[in-house]
Design an enzyme around this catalytic site. Structure first.
Site, short mmCIF file in Angstrom:
data_model
loop_
_atom_site.label_atom_id
_atom_site.label_comp_id
_atom_site.label_asym_id
_atom_site.label_seq_id
_atom_site.Cartn_x
_atom_site.Cartn_y
_atom_site.Cartn_z
N GLU A 30 3.03 1.48 -0.63
CA GLU A 30 3.98 0.87 0.31
C GLU A 30 5.44 1.01 -0.17
O GLU A 30 6.35 1.16 0.64
CB GLU A 30 3.60 -0.59 0.47
CG GLU A 30 3.94 -1.18 1.80
CD GLU A 30 2.98 -0.83 2.91
OE1 GLU A 30 2.13 0.09 2.75
OE2 GLU A 30 3.08 -1.45 3.97
N LYS A 49 6.74 4.47 0.62
CA LYS A 49 6.99 4.62 2.06
C LYS A 49 8.28 3.89 2.44
O LYS A 49 9.10 4.39 3.20
CB LYS A 49 5.82 4.05 2.87
CG LYS A 49 4.55 4.88 2.75
CD LYS A 49 3.40 4.15 3.44
CE LYS A 49 2.08 4.84 3.15
NZ LYS A 49 0.93 4.02 3.53
N HIS A 73 6.09 -9.32 8.91
CA HIS A 73 6.59 -8.87 7.61
C HIS A 73 8.05 -9.31 7.47
O HIS A 73 8.89 -9.07 8.36
CB HIS A 73 6.56 -7.34 7.51
CG HIS A 73 5.18 -6.75 7.35
ND1 HIS A 73 4.04 -7.49 7.18
CD2 HIS A 73 4.80 -5.44 7.33
CE1 HIS A 73 3.00 -6.67 7.04
NE2 HIS A 73 3.43 -5.43 7.14
N SER A 87 -2.45 -9.12 7.81
CA SER A 87 -2.95 -8.24 8.88
C SER A 87 -2.48 -6.80 8.67
O SER A 87 -3.04 -5.88 9.25
CB SER A 87 -2.52 -8.74 10.26
OG SER A 87 -1.11 -8.74 10.33
N CYS A 130 5.00 -0.07 8.86
CA CYS A 130 5.44 -1.37 9.40
C CYS A 130 6.42 -2.09 8.48
O CYS A 130 7.24 -2.89 8.94
CB CYS A 130 4.23 -2.26 9.66
SG CYS A 130 3.07 -2.29 8.28
N VAL A 161 -4.88 -2.79 14.56
CA VAL A 161 -3.86 -2.17 15.41
C VAL A 161 -4.47 -1.75 16.75
O VAL A 161 -3.87 -1.94 17.81
CB VAL A 161 -3.23 -0.96 14.67
CG1 VAL A 161 -2.23 -0.24 15.56
CG2 VAL A 161 -2.55 -1.43 13.39
N THR A 191 -11.26 -0.44 17.46
CA THR A 191 -11.88 -1.68 16.95
C THR A 191 -11.05 -2.34 15.85
O THR A 191 -11.35 -3.48 15.47
CB THR A 191 -13.28 -1.35 16.38
OG1 THR A 191 -13.13 -0.26 15.47
CG2 THR A 191 -14.25 -0.99 17.47
N GLY A 192 -10.03 -1.65 15.32
CA GLY A 192 -9.27 -2.18 14.18
C GLY A 192 -8.18 -3.15 14.60
O GLY A 192 -8.02 -3.47 15.78
#
Ligand code: NAP
Length: 366
Positions: free
Chosen positions: A216, A219, A257, A193, A162, A15, A12-13
């Site tokens: 982020e 990562k 991005h 998003s 991402c 992605v 449902t998300g």
């Protein structure tokens, strides 16, 4: 060819929706199982998604008629697997790290391979973090992972964050051509998003730039090192360089991005023309493998001074290409460029589908 039945956890998300849209016409995989949180378990997928579907493209009509399972109930997935409705799952869950760690392991232990977008297992030493064009050989860790844990058919393979996608392929193209890259400074401009749905509140996002995205920067700085690492002694040993400094910003863009990159070479420094030539000739996944989701040209170069731009460039080559522009000398380091990639496709569901295609041709799925 008989299609492999697949499941999407987190269907449902943001992605999860991209997975369902991308898999609607997929020649090798078909979605027969969808799962989300206990809040939506038991609902028909189309009912749960009324007013929530975010994409211009639809999922297959038969997916709308599937009943959502609770992703925490591995028994339900095991039943589906025994009934021939589930060969492996794509995991697009947004939950506490510890919960995802345990849940993905429980699926793998039950004999259900997990191709994951979640960050939980990215630093598990025997779990490959794959970009199909960069480190397809890291899948060699899978039999070692299975043996160490006593898993027969199940395993876990993950995708990186991402945010790194728009500079990871160009970085690898430079390394593959024999140029050492010592240091990078990267400033990302990341779409809303990327925070999932409903994500960033509109009053924090519109007319604004938020100079912080939790976790982020770490990562962005560390994940490239694992991807560039080597399978050795039953684990993936991260590379020692390049050293990366990242600033990650949330900007009011829906998808795509952007990364502004300055990088420093070792002793051997290519000219700008050589850099452009090796980027545009970078071939990525061998075409003869016939992976449906692989872009024909993983790196596309724009020569206009004002490109790439998210709205104009993010959908190139099934939204799987990385578009580069403003390739020019850097007066502090050696080279500068701007990279762009579609975060929920190239950086998430599309990258996950491509990883699954790679794993299938390598004999790990099906
Ligand atoms: P999202 O829009 O918030 O969707 C999260 C999904 O997880 C939903 O399907 C939700 O189900 C499910 N979920 C939440 N809590 C749960 C629980 N307790 N038990 C079972 N399922 C639960 O997030 P997203 O952006 O799609 O991201 C999904 C994953 O991909 C995350 O790990 C994220 O870090 C990663 N990722 C995202 C992007 C991106 O660009 N968005 C890119 C790369 C990686 P309900 O609808 O029932 O709540």
């Amino acid at each position: 060819m008989q299609k492999i039945p697949v499941g999407v956890l987190g269907a449902t998300g943001m992605v999860g929706q991209q997975y369902l849209a991308l898999l609607a016409q997929h020649p090798w995989f078909e979605v027969r199982y969808v799962a989300a949180s206990p809040r939506n378990a038991g609902k028909l997928y189309r009912d749960a998604m009324t007013g929530r579907w975010q994409l211009a493209t639809a999922c297959g009509p038969e997916v709308g008629e599937l009943r959502l399972e609770d992703a925490n109930q591995v028994d339900a997935a095991l039943r589906a697997s025994k009934e021939g409705r589930l060969g492996f799952v794509f995991s697009a869950l947004e939950m506490e790290k510890e919960a995802v760690l345990q849940l993905e392991e429980a699926y793998a232990a039950a004999g259900i391979p997990v191709i994951s977008n979640a960050s939980a297992h990215r630093w598990t030493p025997d779990v490959p973090m794959l970009i199909a064009e960069v480190n397809p050989g890291h899948t060699a860790i899978i039999p070692i992972q299975q043996k160490a844990r006593g898993w027969k058919r199940g395993f876990i393979a993950v995708k990186p964050n991402c945010s790194i996608q728009s500079y990871m392929t160009p970085l690898y193209a430079l390394l593959k051509a024999g140029y050492e890259v010592k240091r990078l400074i990267i400033t990302t401009l990341q779409a809303v998003s990327g925070a999932g749905y409903p994500g960033v509140p509109s009053l924090d996002s519109i007319d604004n730039v938020v100079p912080y995205i939790g976790g982020e920067e770490e990562k962005s700085e560390l994940e490239p090192l694992k991807i560039l690492g080597q399978v050795h002694n039953g684990r993936i040993e991260p590379a020692g360089e390049p050293k990366i400094s990242a600033h990650c910003n949330r900007v009011p863009v829906v998808n795509g991005h952007t990364a502004c990159v300055s990088l420093e070479f070792g002793v051997k420094k290519p000219s700008i023309e050589e850099v452009k030539a090796l980027f545009s000739s970078f071939s990525g996944v061998p075409q003869e493998l016939g992976l449906p989701m692989a872009p024909e040209r993983p790196i596309i170069i724009r020569e206009e001074a004002n490109r790439p731009q998210p709205r104009k460039d993010r959908d190139m080559d099934k939204a799987m290409a990385v578009t580069l522009g403003r390739i020019r000398p850097c007066p502090v380091f050696d080279l500068r460029f701007v990279g762009l990639s579609h975060n929920t496709i190239r950086g998430a569901a599309g990258g996950g589908v491509l990883n699954a295609e790679l794993l299938k041709v390598q004999g790990y799925l099906g």
